[in-house]
Design an enzyme around this catalytic site. Structure first.
Site, PDB file in Angstrom:
ATOM      1  N   ARG A 189       3.058  -2.558  -1.945  1.00  0.00           N
ATOM      2  CA  ARG A 189       2.229  -3.760  -2.026  1.00  0.00           C
ATOM      3  C   ARG A 189       1.107  -3.536  -3.052  1.00  0.00           C
ATOM      4  NH1 ARG A 189      -1.954  -6.305   2.492  1.00  0.00           N
ATOM      5  NH2 ARG A 189      -2.203  -8.323   1.441  1.00  0.00           N
ATOM      6  N   HIS A 190       0.654  -4.617  -3.649  1.00  0.00           N
ATOM      7  CA  HIS A 190      -0.498  -4.537  -4.556  1.00  0.00           C
ATOM      8  C   HIS A 190      -1.720  -3.950  -3.837  1.00  0.00           C
ATOM      9  CE1 HIS A 190      -2.304  -7.927  -2.457  1.00  0.00           C
ATOM     10  NE2 HIS A 190      -1.155  -8.550  -2.552  1.00  0.00           N
ATOM     11  N   GLY A 191      -2.719  -3.562  -4.598  1.00  0.00           N
ATOM     12  CA  GLY A 191      -3.933  -2.994  -4.030  1.00  0.00           C
ATOM     13  C   GLY A 191      -4.900  -4.058  -3.517  1.00  0.00           C
TER      14      GLY A 191
END
Length: 488
Positions: free
Chosen positions: A107-109
């Site tokens: 997942r993105h940050g």
């Protein structure tokens, strides 16, 4: 300047969905100046990046922030050392087992709130400013010191903490899998990078690459990534999912019933009492906005915000369950199409594993030692649901909050920012190929397996377990047939 070849497109992706390929410098040109500043000139991976201070700076309810939670609440040891890795947890069945491939779906940050949530947060702030009558020190802080600094144009963009989330993860994975993610493998083009086209995912991918190049001091070579929404945003392209779940208000009936029920009503009343405002002003949306204010202030700024004082532990559990109900029915086990929408990603992942096994058995160099795929919580949850992880004996309902207190389906634990599903192949000699699943850098068990080596099963046994999906689970058939809901 040396440049590695473009990332090969998997054969499962049609020409219509072929990914666009970019190099790091190109993407930086398209990032607004604020993000350019966050992505450049950062000393990589200092333990001091992101002040963790002492535990009093951590909200007592932080471990219930669901998909808005910090990765460090899932892995608390990272508060002391953000680059800590415990390779002993891998536990291969024998010392001769060698890592041969890693597929990572990440997942993105940490990001800013979306425009929709910013609007709700602004509305709550105005309610508090103009109506609060209680005299608490934390409330005075909100009224006199705290400023509404969230703006509509932030719209889910990656923040500085999110940049470091991926830089740090890149370094930890290189330490955990040193033969798969190494300078040699990166320079040689053995590590493809694939991203959703959303800015927060692109910037996370760029940050992950930067974590590796800064770790090894690479300045003479650029590295490509591919944007592929067919794989990383499959849910947008699944017509049946969009029509029957995403855009169907009836699909969220259980969640809607819960937010109108006694548990949530009590939380709203307690918030109103703490503020000294009429009950009518604190709707379920306003309770959610308050919860998000606490969560975002902590995730983005590492601040134990005065907004957190609006909730006690029992309130947080209710708020967590409300969001888990949404995720369960919209992305998880609630409807069959939720997980089936990820068929294209499922087949892509297993095709990469199969290719690595085939190349290894034939004595060839494995062409992809690690595949790094960056998407969304909505990318990971349908896939781990399709694989059967974190399935409870009963579905999450509006009426069984208390009964589900020990549920496995808990997004606070599974889907924080930079959540990751890792599938690691090992060659243990003599044709003994093993596959280890990990979530958030910790081994998990494939459903239906038990025994001494349950966390590192024979690869062929895993394929046999998922044979029906491998021979079926056709994305086009699942997403475009006129079918009805399949409920648990």
């Amino acid at each position: 300047m040396a440049q590695r070849p473009l990332i090969p497109v998997t054969s499962l992706v049609s020409p219509q969905t072929a990914p666009r390929t970019r190099t790091m410098p190109n993407v930086l040109l398209h990032i607004i100046p604020f993000y350019f500043a966050t992505l450049t000139g950062i000393a990589c991976c200092s333990v001091d990046d992101g002040p963790f201070k002492d535990k009093s700076d951590i909200p007592s309810i932080a471990k219930y922030f669901t998909t808005k939670g910090r990765y460090e609440e899932v892995n608390p040891y990272l508060r002391d050392d953000i680059l800590a890795v415990n390779t002993s947890i891998l536990k291969p069945p024998s010392a001769q087992c060698q890592q041969i491939h890693l597929t990572a779906v990440i997942r993105h940050g940490t990001r800013y709130p979306t425009t929709k949530n910013v609007k709700k947060m602004k509305k709550l702030y105005n309610i508090v400013v103009h109506n609060a009558t209680e005299d608490h020190s934390w409330l005075r802080e909100i009224l006199t010191e705290w400023k509404m600094w969230y703006t509509d144009d932030m719209d889910g963009r990656l923040v500085q903490k999110g940049v470091m989330d991926h830089k740090h993860l890149a370094v930890r994975l290189s330490k955990m899998f040193p033969t798969l993610i190494s300078e040699e493998k990166l320079r040689g083009g053995f590590i493809p990078f694939i991203s959703s086209s959303k800015h927060r995912c692109v910037n996370s991918t760029v940050s992950f690459i930067a974590g590796l190049t800064e770790l090894w001091g690479i300045k003479d070579q650029e590295f490509d990534y591919a944007m592929n929404d067919a794989l990383m945003r499959f849910f947008d392209q699944c017509t049946r999912f969009v029509e029957e779940v995403e855009d169907n208000p009836l699909a969220m009936t259980e969640r809607d019933k819960f937010v109108e029920g006694p548990e949530m009503t009590r939380v709203q009343q307690k918030i109103a009492d703490r503020l000294g405002v009429p009950y009518s002003l604190i709707t379920s949306d306003m309770a959610e906005a308050a919860f998000y204010l606490c969560a975002y202030e902590f995730a983005i700024k590492t601040v134990n915000s005065p907004w957190c004082r609006l909730f006690d532990m029992s309130d947080a559990l209710v708020m967590e369950y409300a969001n888990d109900l949404k995720q369960f029915w919209k992305r998880g086990y609630g409807y069959d199409i939720n997980s089936k929408s990820s068929c294209i990603l499922f087949h892509d992942v297993f095709s990469r594993l199969e290719k690595a096994v085939s190349e290894n058995k034939s004595g060839k160099q494995v062409s992809e030692t690690a595949t790094i795929m960056v998407g969304h919580a909505e990318t990971i949850l349908p896939l781990i649901t399709l694989l059967g992880f974190f399935k409870d004996s009963e579905p999450l309902l509006s009426t069984n909050f208390a009964k589900q207190s020990q549920r496995s389906f808990r997004t606070s634990r599974t889907l924080p920012y930079v959540a990751n599903l890792l599938l690691v192949l090992y060659d243990c000699g003599g044709g003994d190929i093993r596959l280890q699943p990990m979530l958030n850098e910790k081994p998990i068990l494939f459903p239906g397996f038990s025994g001494q080596n349950a966390s590192m099963e024979l690869y062929q046994d895993v394929r046999q377990h998922y044979r029906d999906l491998l021979h079926g689970c056709d994305f086009d058939a699942e997403c475009h047939m006129a079918t009805h809901f399949v409920e648990l």
